[in-house]
Scaffold this motif. Structure first.
Motif, PDB file in Angstrom:
ATOM      1  N   THR A  43       0.807  -1.215   0.000  1.00  0.00           N
ATOM      2  CA  THR A  43       0.000   0.000   0.000  1.00  0.00           C
ATOM      3  C   THR A  43       0.843   1.270   0.000  1.00  0.00           C
ATOM      4  O   THR A  43       2.013   1.249   0.409  1.00  0.00           O
ATOM      5  N   LEU A  50      -2.711   1.458   8.092  1.00  0.00           N
ATOM      6  CA  LEU A  50      -2.971   0.018   8.128  1.00  0.00           C
ATOM      7  C   LEU A  50      -3.644  -0.390   9.426  1.00  0.00           C
ATOM      8  O   LEU A  50      -4.523  -1.261   9.436  1.00  0.00           O
ATOM      9  N   ALA A  63       3.844  -6.304   6.139  1.00  0.00           N
ATOM     10  CA  ALA A  63       3.157  -5.345   5.284  1.00  0.00           C
ATOM     11  C   ALA A  63       4.205  -4.527   4.542  1.00  0.00           C
ATOM     12  O   ALA A  63       5.305  -4.283   5.050  1.00  0.00           O
ATOM     13  N   CYS A  65       4.727  -0.852   2.923  1.00  0.00           N
ATOM     14  CA  CYS A  65       4.147   0.491   3.024  1.00  0.00           C
ATOM     15  C   CYS A  65       4.901   1.471   2.137  1.00  0.00           C
ATOM     16  O   CYS A  65       5.976   1.174   1.628  1.00  0.00           O
TER      17      CYS A  65
END
Length: 269
Positions: A43, A50, A63, A65
């Motif tokens: 993302t 998040l 994740a 980022c």
């Protein structure tokens, strides 16, 4: 195909138009995880953004980022890698762009995505949905302070001009040493040279011992193009720009029609 990792954009892809995870989507993600498949958010958001949907989506592990600029473990906080823009590159970019377009405003994402340094006036035109941060907490500093330190992501916006116009102007300047993209947010996003969602995903897959052939990636915006091309199977959402659809192997139903869930259900059989 064998699926070992699902990489998904959030806004416009995993999330519906209300920025929520539908029950069908959550069920599909849980079904994938139950089979040992990694489900990774990739993302433009920072960790603060998040956290707002982590419980809904069941995100507890790795994740990616800042459009692939850094990889962080959402539970332990461990940073796998981080690629930063050097201050001299930021200053050169900002000076050249400001000479062409008066009235620009800048912000810098730093320190694992936890620090947001905004220029005076930035908060006044920002909304909560822009960065998943309350504009009242952004404060404001002189531009020199925004440009003075390494940045995981530099944000460029204008009170009136569309992000696409800023993006086109930036590309026309012929500058090098960075990557710029659009995510559908009301600003241009600039990362370190060579950084895309694809490069971040490649680094995480190397860490996990997963081949790109075993990766399914979902996205809807310009910042997803490299990731969709890199993955073994790239899926663009219905309604995505043609450049995004052209980068994909498949066009799914829209994010408001559980497009991601439908594809995951099919792949899981």
């Amino acid at each position: 195909m064998t699926v070992r990792l699902i990489a998904t954009d959030l806004d416009g892809t995993l999330l519906d138009s209300a920025s929520t995870v539908t029950p069908r989507t959550r069920d599909a993600l849980d079904a994938a995880r139950s089979r040992g498949i990694h489900v990774i958010p990739v993302t433009a958001r920072q960790p603060i953004g998040l956290r707002a949907i982590a419980a809904e989506a069941g995100f507890e592990g790795w994740a990616l980022c800042g459009n692939g600029a850094y990889g962080v473990h959402l539970t332990s906080g461990r940073m796998l890698f981080a690629e930063e823009l050097p201050p001299e590159t930021i200053r050169t970019l900002a000076e050249a762009l400001r000479a062409s377009i008066p009235g620009l405003l800048f912000a810098s994402v730093r320190e694992g995505g936890e620090t947001f340094v905004a220029q005076h006036g930035y908060a006044e035109i920002a909304q909560l949905t822009d960065h998943k941060r309350d504009p009242r907490t952004m404060g404001g500093v002189p531009l020199d302070q925004v440009l003075a330190a390494p940045s995981l992501k530099l944000v460029i916006r204008h009170p009136e001009l569309a992000p696409s116009a800023l993006f086109d102007k930036l590309r026309s300047l012929g500058l090098v040493g960075f990557e710029a993209t659009l995510s559908g947010a009301p600003f241009v996003e600039v990362m370190a040279e060579g950084v895309t969602k694809a490069t971040g995903l490649a680094r995480l897959c190397e860490h996990l011992g997963i081949s790109r052939a075993d990766v399914v990636a979902f996205g809807d915006a310009l910042n997803d193009v490299e990731m969709l091309r890199w993955a073994g199977h790239g899926v663009a959402m219905a309604g995505a720009d043609l450049v995004v659809q052209d980068a994909a192997d498949e066009i799914a139903a829209s994010n408001d029609d559980d497009g991601l869930a439908r594809v995951v259900e099919r792949l899981l059989g």
